[in-house]
Design a protein around this motif. Structure first.
Motif, PDB file in Angstrom:
ATOM      1  N   UNK A 142      37.052  36.610  29.693  1.00  0.00           N
ATOM      2  CA  UNK A 142      35.916  35.675  29.715  1.00  0.00           C
ATOM      3  C   UNK A 142      34.901  36.073  30.782  1.00  0.00           C
ATOM      4  N   UNK A 143      33.593  35.904  30.506  1.00  0.00           N
ATOM      5  CA  UNK A 143      32.547  36.337  31.447  1.00  0.00           C
ATOM      6  C   UNK A 143      32.621  35.630  32.796  1.00  0.00           C
ATOM      7  N   UNK A 171      35.088  35.186  34.473  1.00  0.00           N
ATOM      8  CA  UNK A 171      36.022  35.926  35.321  1.00  0.00           C
ATOM      9  C   UNK A 171      35.310  36.936  36.197  1.00  0.00           C
ATOM     10  N   UNK A 172      34.247  37.538  35.671  1.00  0.00           N
ATOM     11  CA  UNK A 172      33.491  38.501  36.471  1.00  0.00           C
ATOM     12  C   UNK A 172      32.798  37.814  37.641  1.00  0.00           C
ATOM     13  N   UNK A 173      32.336  36.596  37.419  1.00  0.00           N
ATOM     14  CA  UNK A 173      31.717  35.855  38.511  1.00  0.00           C
ATOM     15  C   UNK A 173      32.737  35.594  39.616  1.00  0.00           C
ATOM     16  N   UNK A 174      33.958  35.265  39.214  1.00  0.00           N
ATOM     17  CA  UNK A 174      35.016  35.017  40.196  1.00  0.00           C
ATOM     18  C   UNK A 174      35.376  36.295  40.943  1.00  0.00           C
ATOM     19  N   UNK A 175      35.352  37.437  40.243  1.00  0.00           N
ATOM     20  CA  UNK A 175      35.621  38.727  40.891  1.00  0.00           C
ATOM     21  C   UNK A 175      34.563  39.005  41.954  1.00  0.00           C
ATOM     22  N   UNK A 176      33.280  38.773  41.603  1.00  0.00           N
ATOM     23  CA  UNK A 176      32.201  38.993  42.566  1.00  0.00           C
ATOM     24  C   UNK A 176      32.378  38.094  43.790  1.00  0.00           C
ATOM     25  N   UNK A 177      32.744  36.842  43.530  1.00  0.00           N
ATOM     26  CA  UNK A 177      32.967  35.905  44.633  1.00  0.00           C
ATOM     27  C   UNK A 177      34.094  36.383  45.540  1.00  0.00           C
ATOM     28  N   UNK A 178      35.175  36.875  44.931  1.00  0.00           N
ATOM     29  CA  UNK A 178      36.322  37.360  45.715  1.00  0.00           C
ATOM     30  C   UNK A 178      35.929  38.580  46.545  1.00  0.00           C
ATOM     31  N   UNK A 179      35.222  39.515  45.933  1.00  0.00           N
ATOM     32  CA  UNK A 179      34.871  40.757  46.627  1.00  0.00           C
ATOM     33  C   UNK A 179      33.893  40.516  47.765  1.00  0.00           C
ATOM     34  N   UNK A 180      32.848  39.725  47.513  1.00  0.00           N
ATOM     35  CA  UNK A 180      31.802  39.551  48.523  1.00  0.00           C
ATOM     36  C   UNK A 180      32.160  38.520  49.584  1.00  0.00           C
ATOM     37  N   UNK A 181      32.892  37.471  49.221  1.00  0.00           N
ATOM     38  CA  UNK A 181      33.163  36.401  50.170  1.00  0.00           C
ATOM     39  C   UNK A 181      34.525  36.537  50.856  1.00  0.00           C
ATOM     40  N   UNK A 182      35.547  36.963  50.121  1.00  0.00           N
ATOM     41  CA  UNK A 182      36.876  37.080  50.724  1.00  0.00           C
ATOM     42  C   UNK A 182      37.094  38.452  51.359  1.00  0.00           C
ATOM     43  N   UNK A 183      36.700  39.514  50.656  1.00  0.00           N
ATOM     44  CA  UNK A 183      36.921  40.868  51.166  1.00  0.00           C
ATOM     45  C   UNK A 183      35.679  41.446  51.833  1.00  0.00           C
ATOM     46  N   UNK A 233      23.809  39.621  45.902  1.00  0.00           N
ATOM     47  CA  UNK A 233      24.732  38.504  45.678  1.00  0.00           C
ATOM     48  C   UNK A 233      24.294  37.277  46.469  1.00  0.00           C
ATOM     49  N   UNK A 234      23.893  37.495  47.734  1.00  0.00           N
ATOM     50  CA  UNK A 234      23.490  36.370  48.574  1.00  0.00           C
ATOM     51  C   UNK A 234      22.210  35.720  48.071  1.00  0.00           C
ATOM     52  N   UNK A 235      21.332  36.496  47.431  1.00  0.00           N
ATOM     53  CA  UNK A 235      20.069  35.936  46.950  1.00  0.00           C
ATOM     54  C   UNK A 235      20.225  35.219  45.614  1.00  0.00           C
ATOM     55  N   UNK A 236      21.025  35.795  44.709  1.00  0.00           N
ATOM     56  CA  UNK A 236      21.086  35.254  43.354  1.00  0.00           C
ATOM     57  C   UNK A 236      22.423  34.599  43.000  1.00  0.00           C
ATOM     58  N   UNK A 237      23.468  34.866  43.785  1.00  0.00           N
ATOM     59  CA  UNK A 237      24.766  34.270  43.509  1.00  0.00           C
ATOM     60  C   UNK A 237      25.573  35.049  42.483  1.00  0.00           C
ATOM     61  N   UNK A 238      26.781  34.581  42.190  1.00  0.00           N
ATOM     62  CA  UNK A 238      27.679  35.319  41.282  1.00  0.00           C
ATOM     63  C   UNK A 238      27.194  35.388  39.835  1.00  0.00           C
ATOM     64  N   UNK A 239      26.269  34.495  39.439  1.00  0.00           N
ATOM     65  CA  UNK A 239      25.788  34.513  38.057  1.00  0.00           C
ATOM     66  C   UNK A 239      25.049  35.807  37.723  1.00  0.00           C
ATOM     67  N   UNK A 240      24.628  36.531  38.749  1.00  0.00           N
ATOM     68  CA  UNK A 240      23.886  37.773  38.537  1.00  0.00           C
ATOM     69  C   UNK A 240      24.706  38.822  37.788  1.00  0.00           C
ATOM     70  N   UNK A 241      26.025  38.735  37.883  1.00  0.00           N
ATOM     71  CA  UNK A 241      26.868  39.756  37.245  1.00  0.00           C
ATOM     72  C   UNK A 241      26.639  39.786  35.729  1.00  0.00           C
ATOM     73  N   UNK A 242      26.257  38.651  35.136  1.00  0.00           N
ATOM     74  CA  UNK A 242      26.047  38.605  33.690  1.00  0.00           C
ATOM     75  C   UNK A 242      24.813  39.411  33.276  1.00  0.00           C
TER      76      UNK A 242
END
Length: 334
Positions: free
Chosen positions: A68-69, A71-83, A321-330
């Motif tokens: 599901x798309x 999921x990519x937003x969650x991946x971006x969130x994990x990479x940029x915010x957690x790691x 990512x900081x300017x547009x948020x995780x929705x940008x991955x789509x």
């Protein structure tokens, strides 16, 4: 800061983790089911295994063609915010499989550990509406093989065999039959073999050797309603425009560890050609590409893609990512 010419690819083959290999399984059938476990696994891979600082390296992540798309937003969130990585890129495993042979158009037929896919790719873009999946893959076959072992040798305590041992035995002894029904009906055609599991424990196998991989071609053997992988591959070709069908059929790339069974390529070729004839496409002659290293084709393709100079402008950066948020991955990624 290290150069971005060598990005980190989580899950590099042979990567040893500090304190032992992580055993968390946060992904089921190609879809993330435990994000906390995935975060911990990636952190151990980078810090403990690769011994790098995540905040200094861009990361390329492979993505299941049918995931599901969101999921990519969650991946971006994990990479940029957690790691706190500086940049990331997400690419379909189908595209990366094609990239491993230097192609950007074709049909990727993947059979890995958790899921099988048939995905058309044209000019570097996956054709999601023509993608078909099968939830019978390597892990399912390993469980099925354990059941076959127990049935074949009821006197042995095979239920207690470690999963790793069962998987290794599966890879070592199983093969795909080119005439499953004929082989089942004629015991004289069974390629019998005896294997030592250690401590004087021997397993004698016959039909179990070719019955194990058969559910990829006949999922109904395990109660799954989906058609087999060759049929899904044909359906994927059938669903794309006529003008592109012949071109993509000329590059049918096999990828994933479950395509390595002896006889797999021949059986896939036979059944795919039969599907074309049966449904009125006799002129459509799929050409299978089965490189010896196809078991790690997705990782290889990712490594090759990330090394291209032309790829360096395709990263999604932390600033973006900081300017547009995780929705940008789509919008950024296919």
């Amino acid at each position: 800061m290290p150069s971005w010419d060598r990005p980190v690819l989580p899950g590099a083959p042979g990567c040893e983790l500090a304190g032992g290999v992580a055993r968390a399984h946060p992904i089921k059938h190609g879809v993330v089911v435990d994000w906390d476990a995935l975060e911990g696994l990636w952190e151990r891979l980078m810090v403990g295994g690769l011994q790098v600082h995540p905040e200094q390296w861009p990361v390329l992540v492979s993505d299941s063609p049918s995931a599901p798309p969101e999921g990519r937003e969650k991946v971006a969130e994990l990479l940029f915010e957690a790691l706190t990585v500086p940049a990331c890129h997400m690419a379909s495993t189908a595209l990366l499989a094609l990239c491993s042979i230097g192609a950007f158009s074709g049909l990727a037929v993947e059979a890995g550990a958790g899921v099988c896919h048939a995905t058309p790719v044209y000019a570097g873009h996956s054709w999601h509406k023509a993608t078909f999946r099968l939830n019978v893959a390597g892990s399912t076959l390993s469980r099925y093989f354990r059941d076959l072992l127990v049935a074949a040798c009821p006197d042995l305590q095979l239920q207690a065999l470690p999963r790793k041992t069962v998987t290794q035995l599966k890879k070592r002894c199983c093969y795909v039959s080119l005439d499953f029904q004929g082989d089942i009906c004629d015991p004289a055609r069974h390629q019998r073999a005896c294997f030592c599991l250690g401590k004087g424990c021997y397993v004698r196998l016959g039909s179990e050797r070719f019955r194990c991989p058969e559910p990829i071609f006949q999922p109904s053997l395990l109660g799954h309603p989906e058609p087999g992988l060759p049929t899904l591959a044909f359906q994927a070709l059938q669903k794309i425009p006529t003008t592109l069908r012949t071109r993509l059929a000329k590059t049918v790339v096999l990828a994933g560890g479950s395509t390595l069974f002896p006889g797999f390529v021949e059986r896939m070729n036979l059944e795919l050609e039969a599907q074309c004839r049966r449904h009125g496409y006799p002129a459509l002659q799929p050409c299978l590409v089965a490189h010896p290293g196809r078991g790690t084709a997705v990782w290889t393709g990712g490594s090759m893609m990330a090394s291209l100079n032309s790829f360096q402008c395709r990263w999604m950066t932390r600033a973006m990512y900081q300017e547009y948020g995780p929705f940008l991955v789509r919008e950024v990624f296919d």
